[in-house]
Design an enzyme around this catalytic site. Sequence first.
Site, mmCIF file in Angstrom:
data_model
loop_
_atom_site.group_PDB
_atom_site.id
_atom_site.type_symbol
_atom_site.label_atom_id
_atom_site.label_comp_id
_atom_site.label_asym_id
_atom_site.label_seq_id
_atom_site.Cartn_x
_atom_site.Cartn_y
_atom_site.Cartn_z
ATOM 1 N N CYS A 75 5.452 -0.524 5.259
ATOM 2 C CA CYS A 75 4.325 -1.317 5.718
ATOM 3 C C CYS A 75 3.882 -0.737 7.060
ATOM 4 C CB CYS A 75 4.798 -2.757 5.883
ATOM 5 S SG CYS A 75 3.620 -3.832 6.686
ATOM 6 N N CYS A 191 -2.737 1.400 5.297
ATOM 7 C CA CYS A 191 -2.008 0.186 4.895
ATOM 8 C C CYS A 191 -1.482 0.500 3.512
ATOM 9 C CB CYS A 191 -2.945 -1.013 4.854
ATOM 10 S SG CYS A 191 -2.307 -2.440 3.924
HETATM 11 N N1 DGL Z 1 1.002 -3.373 3.445
HETATM 12 C C1 DGL Z 1 0.970 -3.691 4.818
HETATM 13 C C2 DGL Z 1 0.576 -2.517 5.698
HETATM 14 O O1 DGL Z 1 0.845 -1.388 5.340
HETATM 15 C C3 DGL Z 1 0.462 -5.024 5.293
HETATM 16 C C4 DGL Z 1 -0.638 -5.687 4.568
HETATM 17 C C5 DGL Z 1 -0.731 -7.125 5.035
HETATM 18 O O2 DGL Z 1 0.137 -7.903 4.666
HETATM 19 O O3 DGL Z 1 -1.654 -7.410 5.823
HETATM 20 O O4 DGL Z 1 0.049 -2.685 6.773
#
Ligand code: DGL
Length: 267
Positions: A75, A191
């Site tokens: 993430c 993301c």
């Molecule tokens: N998948 C996550 C990232 O790479 C976060 C997405 C979220 O929950 O806002 O930032």
Amino acid sequence: MKQLKTRIGIFDSGTGGFSILHRIMKKVPSVEIDYISDDAFAPYGEKSDGEIIERSQLITEMLLRRGCSLIVVACNSATAVAIEALREKHRGVQFVGVEPYINVLNHKDQFPGIKKAAVITTELTGNSQKFKELKQRIDPEERIQHVTMGKLASIVEDILEGGLNEPLRLNLHEELEPLRPLGLSHLILGCTHYPLIASLIERELNVTTVSPGPYVANRVSDLISSSGNEYTSDFFYMSTNSMVWEKRTGAYLTSLLRYSLAGQDVQ
Ligand code: DGL
């Protein structure tokens, strides 16, 4: 004597980390994988740094109790604000994070046809010191524009859960609107949710997307000295909504990758 397999823990706020998980499954043999989807606290992109640090610590402890010795923070948002705190607290544990691959302009050979690129992130990632430093270090002339996406991660979750219906197609179209006038050739996905709908984004904006998955998988592979050649086709999964571990198959993962570009490896 049979060698014990290394156990890797992976987490994200939701399904985004699957864009990293499937690369690891293809690249790193002889491992067992535990994946935590922090649905009870999603989305991360709108939370405060303190809240994300607290969640990341909690989830890391759950993965360590399962016997994981390497944790992939799959993430960008949690990597941006929490990975240093995780490393500080768990000194014997290896952590691998995810950052947007913004040095595309310095590697033009890998990205044929690259003319103009932008990077998209959540609000949390975009406001973080780590992202600002990365951007300043790699792109001091600001050739790559940064755009924050408010709802894109949630739209990805909805598309994967219910399929791409007309209202969601419209939501996606509107969310991507600010990117349309930029005339981009390449879009860097900052993301881990975004690569899961990379084919839809590419079609909407007529761009080539850039995802960090292969680079993260290479890093994990470098850190694990496994001698086997047996790739895992399933993994253990837990959502913080149910708090129950279950086995998930490669077929399940493949169905989640239907809007990604899973077949096209950057390297
Ligand atoms: N998948 C996550 C990232 O790479 C976060 C997405 C979220 O929950 O806002 O930032």
